[in-house]
Design an enzyme around this catalytic site. Structure first.
Site, mmCIF file in Angstrom:
data_model
loop_
_atom_site.group_PDB
_atom_site.id
_atom_site.type_symbol
_atom_site.label_atom_id
_atom_site.label_comp_id
_atom_site.label_asym_id
_atom_site.label_seq_id
_atom_site.Cartn_x
_atom_site.Cartn_y
_atom_site.Cartn_z
ATOM 1 N N CYS A 164 0.855 -1.186 0.000
ATOM 2 C CA CYS A 164 0.000 0.000 0.000
ATOM 3 C C CYS A 164 0.893 1.239 0.000
ATOM 4 O O CYS A 164 1.915 1.296 0.680
ATOM 5 C CB CYS A 164 -0.925 0.099 1.192
ATOM 6 S SG CYS A 164 -2.109 -1.237 1.279
ATOM 7 N N ARG A 212 3.803 -0.353 -4.868
ATOM 8 C CA ARG A 212 3.542 -0.845 -3.510
ATOM 9 C C ARG A 212 2.219 -1.599 -3.408
ATOM 10 O O ARG A 212 1.886 -2.146 -2.358
ATOM 11 C CB ARG A 212 3.524 0.316 -2.520
ATOM 12 C CG ARG A 212 4.816 1.116 -2.509
ATOM 13 C CD ARG A 212 4.698 2.259 -1.545
ATOM 14 N NE ARG A 212 4.677 1.806 -0.172
ATOM 15 C CZ ARG A 212 5.735 1.611 0.583
ATOM 16 N NH1 ARG A 212 6.936 1.851 0.093
ATOM 17 N NH2 ARG A 212 5.623 1.202 1.823
ATOM 18 N N TRP A 241 -2.717 -2.729 -1.652
ATOM 19 C CA TRP A 241 -2.405 -4.146 -1.771
ATOM 20 C C TRP A 241 -3.265 -4.809 -0.699
ATOM 21 O O TRP A 241 -3.044 -4.606 0.492
ATOM 22 C CB TRP A 241 -0.925 -4.408 -1.510
ATOM 23 C CG TRP A 241 -0.525 -5.831 -1.767
ATOM 24 C CD1 TRP A 241 -0.156 -6.387 -2.956
ATOM 25 C CD2 TRP A 241 -0.455 -6.890 -0.802
ATOM 26 N NE1 TRP A 241 0.119 -7.720 -2.793
ATOM 27 C CE2 TRP A 241 -0.051 -8.062 -1.483
ATOM 28 C CE3 TRP A 241 -0.706 -6.976 0.563
ATOM 29 C CZ2 TRP A 241 0.114 -9.285 -0.854
ATOM 30 C CZ3 TRP A 241 -0.547 -8.204 1.196
ATOM 31 C CH2 TRP A 241 -0.132 -9.346 0.487
ATOM 32 N N ASN A 262 -1.576 2.365 5.614
ATOM 33 C CA ASN A 262 -0.672 1.305 5.169
ATOM 34 C C ASN A 262 -0.252 0.501 6.393
ATOM 35 O O ASN A 262 0.146 1.095 7.398
ATOM 36 C CB ASN A 262 0.559 1.944 4.505
ATOM 37 C CG ASN A 262 1.679 0.952 4.265
ATOM 38 O OD1 ASN A 262 1.443 -0.231 4.071
ATOM 39 N ND2 ASN A 262 2.907 1.433 4.272
ATOM 40 N N GLY A 263 -0.372 -0.829 6.322
ATOM 41 C CA GLY A 263 0.011 -1.665 7.460
ATOM 42 C C GLY A 263 -1.163 -2.523 7.884
ATOM 43 O O GLY A 263 -2.111 -2.721 7.120
ATOM 44 N N GLU A 308 16.808 -18.333 -7.710
ATOM 45 C CA GLU A 308 16.468 -16.961 -8.108
ATOM 46 C C GLU A 308 15.876 -16.928 -9.525
ATOM 47 O O GLU A 308 14.905 -16.222 -9.787
ATOM 48 C CB GLU A 308 17.734 -16.079 -7.995
ATOM 49 C CG GLU A 308 17.599 -14.647 -8.471
ATOM 50 C CD GLU A 308 16.541 -13.828 -7.746
ATOM 51 O OE1 GLU A 308 15.951 -14.295 -6.768
ATOM 52 O OE2 GLU A 308 16.275 -12.709 -8.211
ATOM 53 N N LYS A 357 12.138 -15.546 -10.275
ATOM 54 C CA LYS A 357 11.907 -14.448 -11.226
ATOM 55 C C LYS A 357 10.884 -14.872 -12.269
ATOM 56 O O LYS A 357 9.972 -14.125 -12.592
ATOM 57 C CB LYS A 357 13.208 -14.063 -11.960
ATOM 58 C CG LYS A 357 14.203 -13.226 -11.211
ATOM 59 C CD LYS A 357 13.855 -11.775 -11.084
ATOM 60 C CE LYS A 357 13.256 -11.507 -9.734
ATOM 61 N NZ LYS A 357 14.178 -11.344 -8.641
ATOM 62 N N GLU A 399 7.279 -15.284 -10.702
ATOM 63 C CA GLU A 399 6.623 -14.058 -10.238
ATOM 64 C C GLU A 399 6.255 -13.137 -11.404
ATOM 65 O O GLU A 399 5.300 -12.388 -11.316
ATOM 66 C CB GLU A 399 7.446 -13.330 -9.163
ATOM 67 C CG GLU A 399 8.542 -12.422 -9.643
ATOM 68 C CD GLU A 399 9.250 -11.664 -8.524
ATOM 69 O OE1 GLU A 399 8.582 -11.034 -7.700
ATOM 70 O OE2 GLU A 399 10.495 -11.701 -8.487
ATOM 71 N N HIS A 407 16.722 -37.227 -6.680
ATOM 72 C CA HIS A 407 16.019 -37.766 -5.501
ATOM 73 C C HIS A 407 14.527 -37.467 -5.535
ATOM 74 O O HIS A 407 13.882 -37.415 -4.490
ATOM 75 C CB HIS A 407 16.646 -37.196 -4.220
ATOM 76 C CG HIS A 407 18.068 -37.626 -4.028
ATOM 77 N ND1 HIS A 407 18.416 -38.916 -3.688
ATOM 78 C CD2 HIS A 407 19.234 -36.948 -4.178
ATOM 79 C CE1 HIS A 407 19.735 -39.012 -3.610
ATOM 80 N NE2 HIS A 407 20.266 -37.827 -3.911
ATOM 81 N N LYS A 435 5.957 -4.271 -4.059
ATOM 82 C CA LYS A 435 7.407 -4.144 -3.907
ATOM 83 C C LYS A 435 7.854 -4.275 -2.446
ATOM 84 O O LYS A 435 8.794 -4.996 -2.150
ATOM 85 C CB LYS A 435 7.846 -2.795 -4.482
ATOM 86 C CG LYS A 435 9.342 -2.558 -4.464
ATOM 87 C CD LYS A 435 10.021 -3.310 -5.575
ATOM 88 C CE LYS A 435 11.516 -3.102 -5.590
ATOM 89 N NZ LYS A 435 12.164 -4.217 -6.319
#
Ligand code: M6R
Length: 612
Positions: A2, A27, A74, A100-101, A485, A489, A492, A508, A607
């Site tokens: 947010c 955000r 968000w 925000n939070g 990574e 990437k 996402e 395995h 983000k």
């Protein structure tokens, strides 16, 4: 998570807030809204989706005024719909809040307010804030006292901004654990979740501390209090970010711009940190107590997501170069597993944003156990930088694309430099060894340029893989993290299922995934496990998987085994994670574009992950 913005100034509040919200969109982009005061009248507009939707809504239903607040969401509590979009108002629509939070005790507060006859419209935790304030004001409190009383009732991490038609020349705010910045220019004053949103209008800023609250008057003066309502003083600092740092500069997306910025960033880190003649690494921000660093017996690296992958590489560096036992923990796990630690353990927290709630919570956990914490952050004004005992600036510049790219390579480079720095203090490395390492590091910018000059090869591959449903990434040793990574990437950004595995683990179980439809990215640059990676490649080939290799330049053997091969300039194995990840960043970017996704703003993500 947010983005919030508040503005008082001479310009049209609607257009300023829209510009700022667009810059805060990374955000969160589930919904957006704005509230404006015009001659004592409160006007609220909201729209589901991105800021563009809000902009269109405002064209049909304009607002005017020069004091206002905005929010880009968000979703945490309640789905992304118009009712749940911020700002939220009190029952009389006299005041509006953008938050925000998370208000962790919202459920209890909501029940309390329901008992008093308040009717809730949204499913959000935020809506309790305007009702708490309204309720106190009904008892006769001023808005200032009602705000102070209400924040004493809130638990959790939050930053919020508030306007009211009762006080139409003030912007109110409160902050506890989520970022909020006071920023001002000649005729413009802001409260914002970050700084890039308000440049170039804002010239100086003050990061509001946890527990602080207050208001901004229409002349721009900040009136600040602590939780006990004692007045606080503050000092502003000049904003160093320039407008060009926050623009795409002819690139179609921030992500591509940030991938291509890596040579410049790595070069500037080298210039700032390495003194080749003296074989020294410079960390001017480090703790002064070198004898304490010499006595350390263990380092615990904590981080999340891509930063966790950097930590996995860092473990190799700290153990191999600084000869110090190192553990890596995912922040959200460290915080809850009551780790056994002793005084000679140091915690190293890694975070691009410096605001990741999980990492912050593990820093508090570490400090509660009397451990010293050093944070590697890309935002030195962030909460994590402030809460750690010391910090190191990652020097990557603002990273706006939701996918972390340049911050990752900056993290990995800083980790090898820090390991080498510790090796000198701990007398476990020779000057000549360090000199050799630093001369190899100095080659990195040109090597990355060489990789980027061949970006078109990967762009072409992307057409072939845009329909793939699953991807596998394999790597060993230092490049196990590179495989993880690369997989993160890709998933996402393009929503293709992808998993990274240590090459040795593949047989395995995961090898069962292989069919002729599954591309397998094998990181097979020259290092001590190179031959073993070749065996992995053969195993995949035998099962008809499509083989994509990242190999060392001149390695014909690997190139011949592959269906697709990308060559990396030769480097010492220790530095290979920095080079090998670049083609994987490009692959995820181009596949995402080919599939019509939005690489800068992938679905469901944000983000800064400022909730646990
Ligand atoms: O800001 P941080 O480095 O603490 O963020 C941690 C993760 O949320 C972040 O790296 C995330 O995984 C990225 N979106 C990956 O590209």
């Amino acid at each position: 998570m947010c983005g919030i913005i508040a503005y008082i100034g001479s310009k049209s509040v609607e257009s300023v807030i829209l510009v700022c919200l667009t810059r805060l969109e990374y955000r969160g982009y589930d919904s957006a809204g704005i509230a404006v005061l015009n001659n004592g009248e409160l006007q609220v507009r909201k729209a589901v989706g991105k800021i563009k939707e809000l902009e269109m809504h405002l064209q049909a239903h304009p607002v005017t005024g020069n004091i206002g607040i905005g929010h880009t969401r968000w979703a945490t509590h309640g789905e992304a719909n118009q009712i749940n979009a911020h700002p939220h108002t009190d029952s009389q629509k006299n005041l509006a809040v953008a938050h925000n939070g998370i208000i962790e005790n919202y459920y209890e507060l909501r029940h309390e307010m329901l008992g008093k006859g308040y009717v809730f419209h949204s499913e959000t935790d935020t809506e309790v804030i305007p009702y708490l304030i309204e309720d106190k004001m009904k008892e006769g409190a001023s808005i200032e006292d009602a705000l102070h009383h209400s924040i004493s009732r809130l638990k959790g991490r939050y930053a919020f901004v508030l306007i009211s038609d009762r006080q139409d020349k003030k912007l109110f705010f409160a902050c506890d654990g989520s970022p909020l910045i006071y920023a001002k220019g000649e005729n413009d004053v802001f409260l914002s979740s970050d700084i890039p949103a308000v440049v170039p209008l804002a010239k100086e800023n003050y990061y509001i501390r946890s527990g602080e609250w207050g208001w901004i008057k229409d002349d721009g003066e900040l009136v600040l209090f602590d939780k006990k309502k004692s007045p606080k003083t503050y000092e502003t600092h000049q904003i160093k970010i320039e407008a060009k740092d926050t623009e795409k500069n002819n690139f179609p997306h921030f992500m591509l711009k940030e991938i291509f910025e890596q040579p410049k960033i790595i070069r500037s880190i080298i210039e700032k940190r390495i003194c080749l003649d003296e074989a020294k690494v410079l960390f001017p921000e480090k703790e002064s107590d070198n004898s304490y660093l010499g006595r350390l017996s263990r380092i615990v690296l904590i981080s999340a997501g891509t930063s966790w992958h950097a930590a996995l590489v860092g473990k190799h560096y700290l153990e191999n170069i600084a000869k110090i036992t190192t553990e890596v923990d995912i922040s959200s796990e460290f915080r809850y597993r009551n780790p056994i630690v002793s005084g000679d353990t140091k915690v190293l927290a890694i975070s691009q944003s410096g605001e990741t709630a999980d990492t912050l919570a593990s820093i508090y956990e570490a400090k509660a156990k009397f451990l010293r914490v050093i944070a590697f952050v890309n935002n030195t004004y962030s909460t994590i930088a402030r809460e750690a005992n010391a910090y190191v600036d990652l020097l990557a510049g603002p990273e706006i694309g939701v996918a972390s790219t340049k911050a990752y390579t900056a993290q990995v480079l800083h980790l090898i430099l820090y390991a080498s720095f510790l090796s000198e203090i701990r007398w476990v490395s020779k000057k000549e060894e360090r000199k050799k390492l630093y001369s190899e590091i100095k080659k990195l910018p040109e090597q990355i340029e060489e990789i980027l000059s061949q970006a078109d090869i990967i762009k072409q591959w992307a057409c072939d893989f845009k329909q793939s449903k699953d991807f596998v990434f394999l790597g060993r040793g230092l490049n196990h993290a590179t495989a993880l990574e690369g997989a993160l990437k890709l998933k996402e950004l393009s929503y293709i299922h992808a998993s990274g595995y240590a090459g040795g683990e593949f047989k395995h179980g995961p090898i069962a995934l292989i069919t002729d439809q599954v591309p397998v990215v094998c990181i097979a640059t020259k290092c001590e496990t190179y031959e073993k990676m070749l065996s992995n490649i053969e195993e995949v080939k035998a099962r008809k998987g499509k083989i994509i290799t990242i190999s060392s330049k001149g390695d014909e053997k690997t190139a011949k085994l592959a269906d697709y091969n990308f060559s990396i300039p030769e480097c010492i194995p220790l530095l290979s994670p920095i080079l090998n990840v670049i083609p994987l960043q490009l692959l995820s970017y181009y596949v995402s574009v080919e599939r019509g996704c939005q690489p800068d703003q992938p679905r469901n993500l944000a983000k800064s992950v400022t909730v646990e």
